[in-house]
Design a protein around this motif. Structure first.
Motif, PDB file in Angstrom:
ATOM      1  N   ARG A   6       0.834  -1.212   0.000  1.00  0.00           N
ATOM      2  CA  ARG A   6       0.000   0.000   0.000  1.00  0.00           C
ATOM      3  C   ARG A   6       0.862   1.252   0.000  1.00  0.00           C
ATOM      4  O   ARG A   6       2.016   1.247   0.410  1.00  0.00           O
ATOM      5  CB  ARG A   6      -0.984  -0.015   1.165  1.00  0.00           C
ATOM      6  N   PRO A   9      -0.560   8.042   1.651  1.00  0.00           N
ATOM      7  CA  PRO A   9      -0.173   9.449   1.821  1.00  0.00           C
ATOM      8  C   PRO A   9      -1.186  10.256   2.634  1.00  0.00           C
ATOM      9  O   PRO A   9      -2.367   9.912   2.692  1.00  0.00           O
ATOM     10  CB  PRO A   9      -0.134   9.970   0.379  1.00  0.00           C
ATOM     11  N   SER A  10      -0.688  11.321   3.229  1.00  0.00           N
ATOM     12  CA  SER A  10      -1.570  12.278   3.914  1.00  0.00           C
ATOM     13  C   SER A  10      -1.789  13.461   2.983  1.00  0.00           C
ATOM     14  O   SER A  10      -0.812  14.082   2.563  1.00  0.00           O
ATOM     15  CB  SER A  10      -0.926  12.767   5.206  1.00  0.00           C
ATOM     16  N   GLU A  42      -4.682   9.020   4.119  1.00  0.00           N
ATOM     17  CA  GLU A  42      -4.580   9.156   5.571  1.00  0.00           C
ATOM     18  C   GLU A  42      -4.870  10.606   5.969  1.00  0.00           C
ATOM     19  O   GLU A  42      -3.973  11.412   6.179  1.00  0.00           O
ATOM     20  CB  GLU A  42      -3.204   8.679   6.041  1.00  0.00           C
ATOM     21  N   ALA A 118       1.852  10.614  11.083  1.00  0.00           N
ATOM     22  CA  ALA A 118       2.903   9.634  11.353  1.00  0.00           C
ATOM     23  C   ALA A 118       4.084  10.313  12.054  1.00  0.00           C
ATOM     24  O   ALA A 118       4.518  11.379  11.635  1.00  0.00           O
ATOM     25  CB  ALA A 118       3.358   9.019  10.039  1.00  0.00           C
ATOM     26  N   TYR A 192      -2.552   8.136  14.456  1.00  0.00           N
ATOM     27  CA  TYR A 192      -2.004   7.467  13.267  1.00  0.00           C
ATOM     28  C   TYR A 192      -1.730   5.993  13.573  1.00  0.00           C
ATOM     29  O   TYR A 192      -2.086   5.111  12.792  1.00  0.00           O
ATOM     30  CB  TYR A 192      -0.718   8.205  12.845  1.00  0.00           C
ATOM     31  N   VAL A 196      -3.555   3.244  11.354  1.00  0.00           N
ATOM     32  CA  VAL A 196      -2.757   2.588  10.312  1.00  0.00           C
ATOM     33  C   VAL A 196      -2.794   1.063  10.491  1.00  0.00           C
ATOM     34  O   VAL A 196      -2.889   0.304   9.520  1.00  0.00           O
ATOM     35  CB  VAL A 196      -1.311   3.166  10.291  1.00  0.00           C
ATOM     36  N   ARG A 210       7.875   1.646   3.427  1.00  0.00           N
ATOM     37  CA  ARG A 210       7.813   3.090   3.722  1.00  0.00           C
ATOM     38  C   ARG A 210       9.200   3.551   4.154  1.00  0.00           C
ATOM     39  O   ARG A 210      10.112   2.729   4.348  1.00  0.00           O
ATOM     40  CB  ARG A 210       6.771   3.362   4.806  1.00  0.00           C
TER      41      ARG A 210
HETATM   42  N1  GLU Z   1       0.408   8.784   6.202  1.00  0.00           N
HETATM   43  C1  GLU Z   1       1.732   8.404   6.598  1.00  0.00           C
HETATM   44  C2  GLU Z   1       2.725   9.390   6.017  1.00  0.00           C
HETATM   45  O1  GLU Z   1       2.407  10.035   5.038  1.00  0.00           O
HETATM   46  C3  GLU Z   1       2.019   7.006   6.135  1.00  0.00           C
HETATM   47  C4  GLU Z   1       2.874   6.279   7.050  1.00  0.00           C
HETATM   48  C5  GLU Z   1       2.955   4.808   6.729  1.00  0.00           C
HETATM   49  O2  GLU Z   1       3.247   4.480   5.560  1.00  0.00           O
HETATM   50  O3  GLU Z   1       2.739   4.017   7.618  1.00  0.00           O
HETATM   51  O4  GLU Z   1       3.798   9.552   6.525  1.00  0.00           O
END
Ligand code: GLU
Length: 311
Positions: A6, A9-10, A42, A118, A192, A196, A210
């Motif tokens: 997966r 993104p935020s 996210e 995060a 988060y 998550v 990630r």
């Molecule tokens: N939304 C998180 C970020 O953008 C994702 C973190 C993750 O991949 O667990 O940093």
């Protein structure tokens, strides 16, 4: 086994080079083994996230040739893949953890505000001293007259060990190294870490790819998995791309934002240059997404962060 990766993104602004690198890595890692790639938005932090940024993310990914097999999309009803629509689900797991006696109310205010995003390593990690762990019923009553509590996870004094696909054996003591972390803020928003894990578990994600600044937080996440009855995914972290200044790329580096990049480069040029940055190929030769996937090999990726000299 079905392999599902997966990208999560935020949507707090336009994507930049660091985000598309993250997307590409998670995509290639599953696609080179015939897996599926999911896109989850996210947007827990409602004050910073906007729907239009999410739509722009989908468009930018499409422009690059990264089309999700599952998740947020412009074509379907995708509301289930936006975290802001999933509170009903998070509450169920929150209640489950609470009934297991794993959560406690905390009236301390520090560190609370940013938990919907995060916690990247460069933000620093503070181990909570556990001040509110042992509050009596009366003390809680008195404190709750002044303010609402947030909820923390009671971390046991045990070691957690797992093998990261890139960085090898990871070993931390949950209580001493990680500490009791926040799962729900005083304003009711979930953190988060809770969201998550619940999402990755329910969406069938088998591998989490990630940036390595989220490597250590995997311990907190593994602890949640084990307590909600799901098996933790395989983790594989990648080195960060750094700006010339040595700091993590961020939305502040406007020259590397997608609007600028889309004006200056073709998708193939961008992908070729990223491939060169992470040792997938020896030159910046333009590459399609398919070629990137074919050339992708975790063994080639360095462990050390990479300073991007873009020109
Ligand atoms: N939304 C998180 C970020 O953008 C994702 C973190 C993750 O991949 O667990 O940093």
């Amino acid at each position: 086994m079905n392999i599902v990766g997966r990208f999560a993104p935020s949507p707090s602004g336009r994507m930049h080079l660091g985000n598309i690198y993250a997307a590409l890595m998670s995509y290639a890692s599953v696609k080179c083994r015939g897996g599926k790639w999911l896109l989850r938005i996210e947007d827990l932090d409602r004050s910073r996230c906007k729907r239009e940024y999410a739509e722009q993310i989908i468009d930018d990914l499409c422009w690059l040739g990264l089309v999700p097999d599952l998740g947020a999309s412009i074509l379907a009803d995708d509301s289930a893949y936006y975290q802001s629509n999933r509170d009903d689900i998070y509450i169920k797991y929150f209640e489950q953890l609470r009934q297991q006696g794993l959560l406690y109310e905390c009236f301390c205010r520090r560190n609370e505000l940013n938990v919907a995003s995060a916690p990247h390593a460069s933000d620093g990690h503070v181990v909570y001293g556990g001040k509110c762990r042992l509050l009596s019923y009366e003390q809680k009553e008195a404190l709750s007259r002044e303010r609402k509590p947030c909820w923390r996870m009671r971390m046991p004094d045990v070691d957690d060990v797992f093998v990261d696909g890139k960085y090898g054996v990871q070993h931390e003591n949950l209580a001493k190294d990680r500490g009791d972390f926040i799962v729900r803020r005083a304003d009711g928003n979930f953190s988060y870490n809770l969201a998550v894990v619940v999402d990755d578990a329910l969406m069938g994600v088998t591998e989490v790819v990630r940036g390595c600044d989220l490597l250590t937080v995997s311990h907190e996440q593994r602890f949640i998995y084990s307590n909600i009855g799901y098996e933790a995914p395989h983790y594989c972290h990648f080195p960060l791309l750094l700006a010339n200044s040595g700091s993590r790329l961020s939305k502040r580096d406007h020259s590397l934002a997608m609007d600028v990049l889309r004006d200056r480069f073709t998708p193939e040029e961008l992908i070729g240059t990223i491939a060169w940055c992470v040792n997938i190929q020896p030159t910046k030769q333009p590459m399609s997404v398919c070629e990137f996937v074919s050339a992708f090999d975790w063994q080639k990726i360095p462990q050390k962060d990479i300073v991007v000299n873009w020109d």
